[in-house]
Enzyme design. Structure first.
Site, PDB file in Angstrom:
ATOM      1  N   ASP A   1      -3.591  17.429   9.114  1.00 56.50           N
ATOM      2  CA  ASP A   1      -4.399  17.447  10.337  1.00 56.50           C
ATOM      3  C   ASP A   1      -5.140  18.779  10.454  1.00 56.50           C
ATOM      4  O   ASP A   1      -4.533  19.847  10.547  1.00 56.50           O
ATOM      5  CB  ASP A   1      -3.484  17.251  11.547  1.00 56.50           C
ATOM      6  CG  ASP A   1      -4.251  16.938  12.827  1.00 56.50           C
ATOM      7  OD1 ASP A   1      -5.444  17.260  12.912  1.00 56.50           O
ATOM      8  OD2 ASP A   1      -3.629  16.367  13.749  1.00 56.50           O
TER       9      ASP A   1
ATOM     10  N   ARG B   1     -20.674  12.640  16.939  1.00 58.51           N
ATOM     11  CA  ARG B   1     -19.582  11.873  16.337  1.00 58.51           C
ATOM     12  C   ARG B   1     -19.431  12.207  14.858  1.00 58.51           C
ATOM     13  O   ARG B   1     -18.307  12.304  14.346  1.00 58.51           O
ATOM     14  CB  ARG B   1     -19.840  10.379  16.499  1.00 58.51           C
ATOM     15  CG  ARG B   1     -18.687   9.489  16.039  1.00 58.51           C
ATOM     16  CD  ARG B   1     -17.443   9.757  16.851  1.00 58.51           C
ATOM     17  NE  ARG B   1     -16.449   8.693  16.681  1.00 58.51           N
ATOM     18  CZ  ARG B   1     -15.300   8.625  17.354  1.00 58.51           C
ATOM     19  NH1 ARG B   1     -15.023   9.559  18.232  1.00 58.51           N
ATOM     20  NH2 ARG B   1     -14.467   7.636  17.155  1.00 58.51           N
TER      21      ARG B   1
ATOM     22  N   SER C   1      -2.961  12.734  20.144  1.00 60.36           N
ATOM     23  CA  SER C   1      -4.198  13.480  20.375  1.00 60.36           C
ATOM     24  C   SER C   1      -4.413  13.703  21.877  1.00 60.36           C
ATOM     25  O   SER C   1      -3.526  14.219  22.563  1.00 60.36           O
ATOM     26  CB  SER C   1      -5.367  12.741  19.725  1.00 60.36           C
ATOM     27  OG  SER C   1      -6.536  13.517  19.702  1.00 60.36           O
TER      28      SER C   1
ATOM     29  N   HIS D   1      -6.110  14.029  10.954  1.00 68.80           N
ATOM     30  CA  HIS D   1      -5.789  13.749  12.345  1.00 68.80           C
ATOM     31  C   HIS D   1      -5.777  12.248  12.644  1.00 68.80           C
ATOM     32  O   HIS D   1      -4.953  11.763  13.416  1.00 68.80           O
ATOM     33  CB  HIS D   1      -6.798  14.451  13.257  1.00 68.80           C
ATOM     34  CG  HIS D   1      -6.504  14.309  14.716  1.00 68.80           C
ATOM     35  ND1 HIS D   1      -5.350  14.803  15.288  1.00 68.80           N
ATOM     36  CD2 HIS D   1      -7.206  13.709  15.718  1.00 68.80           C
ATOM     37  CE1 HIS D   1      -5.354  14.522  16.587  1.00 68.80           C
ATOM     38  NE2 HIS D   1      -6.468  13.859  16.867  1.00 68.80           N
TER      39      HIS D   1
END
Length: 366
Positions: free
Chosen positions: A289, A201, A135, A318
């Site tokens: 992902d 988040r 990432s 992911h």
């Protein structure tokens, strides 16, 4: 966590034009570096990760594991802008003697890599045996391999890209918008914007997982009206969990850092930049992902000279790069074995490596 600290007491020029009066990096090392420095493994952490790599990647780092502390010297550095000890928005600006907060300047992936290089030189490391990242960490690793082609011998890139996509930028902007509508965000204290970050988040988590993940892990259970659905409580829990260990200023800054990823900037384009990489490279993508789609890793593998491409079949989207420790370990060990024997791994063999081939891989590995 127990960390070491490196202070660079000189002006640090940033790519966007600003200058930090000085910088400090928090880092951890595991294992012992050989006298010739031939066993260095540099692991780059992701978005809200830290230098404590044995904690957030405990499935692959430690004694007897893939990144074995018995024979490797492992280093992980907290990135600029983050919350875990490196210079960031909560740090005191030596020129004003006040925390930066909203005045922290724009930083990029290249700035982070340049700061790493200062620490590398300080530690006397002239060669990195293996550099690995997933990432945001993978963005750092590929940038470093381009900026210093002779430094890294082996490069492992997981669920990452060469240029952050409009799709990914849109997700990040949505998170920043969530922080901005928090009425405390304009204030200057450490917990400003924290409620907004919780919502950010929760938004991010949707991109880290996928439809199938939620369908299984947060499946409906005939909840009566008036009782919270599992998916509802899960989203709120994840927001609260992050708020206990992070701050909105760092979150905001690091989302912009991810957006800055473009290895072709000032280098004649992405493909030309990737062609500069000399490291033996393994690129791994996760089929499910949604944030860093697998075509981005296919592009990396196609344009990095001699790169090997590997797919991972994971329920977790992911986040699979942090969860699928067994699959990642087997794939990397096989790649290491074949490259050591100077055998060119067949792309189709790696492309079809999935859960259903575990037994076959055990035989090959043994």
């Amino acid at each position: 966590m127990n960390s070491n600290y490196f202070k660079y007491p000189h002006p640090f020029q940033l790519e966007a034009g600003d200058v930090l009066p000085e910088i400090e990096l928090a880092y951890q090392t595991l294992g012992t570096m050989k006298p010739d420095g031939s066993n260095v493994t540099w692991i780059c952490h992701a978005f809200t990760g830290s230098q404590d790599v044995a904690d957030w990647w405990q499935g692959v780092v430690g004694q007897g594991k893939l990144f074995n502390t018995d024979n490797q010297f492992i280093i992980c550095v907290n990135v600029l802008g983050s919350h875990y000890g490196s210079t960031g928005p909560l740090s005191v600006n030596p020129e004003t003697q006040l925390p930066y907060y909203h005045d922290f300047p724009t930083i990029t992936i290249r700035d982070i890599v340049n700061s790493f290089d200062l620490l590398r030189e300080h530690l006397g490391i002239s060669k990195i045996k293996t550099c690995v990242g997933g990432s945001l960490g993978g963005q750092q690793a590929v940038e470093w391999a381009i900026s210093q082609p002779d430094l890294i011998e082996n490069l492992i890139l997981i669920a990452t890209n060469a240029q952050h996509s409009p799709w990914g930028i849109a997700f990040n902007e949505s998170q920043r918008m969530a922080i901005e509508v928090d009425p405390t965000w304009k204030e200057s204290y450490a917990t400003a914007g924290i409620e907004g970050m919780k919502a950010a988040r929760a938004t991010a988590l949707i991109s880290y997982r996928n439809y199938e993940t939620y369908g299984i892990t947060q499946a409906r259970q005939d909840e009566p009206l008036g009782k919270s659905y599992r998916a509802v409580s899960y989203q709120r829990y994840q927001g609260e969990k992050l708020a206990q260990r992070f701050n909105a200023f760092s979150y905001y800054i690091l989302s912009q850092v991810m957006d800055s990823q473009d290895v072709g900037r000032g280098r004649g384009g992405v493909q030309k930049a990737l062609s500069r990489i000399k490291a033996k490279t393994l690129v791994m993508g996760i089929k499910s992902d949604a944030l860093f789609p697998i075509n981005e890793q296919e592009f990396l593998a196609k344009n990095i000279p001699g790169a090997t491409f590997q797919t991972i079949d994971s329920l977790y989207g992911h986040d699979g790069f942090l969860i699928e420790n067994s699959l990642i370990t087997k794939a990397i060990r096989l790649w290491q074995k074949l490259t050591k024997l100077e055998i060119n791994p067949m792309e189709e063999f790696f492309r079809n490596l999935e859960n259903k081939t575990k037994d076959r891989l055990d035989l090959i590995s043994n």
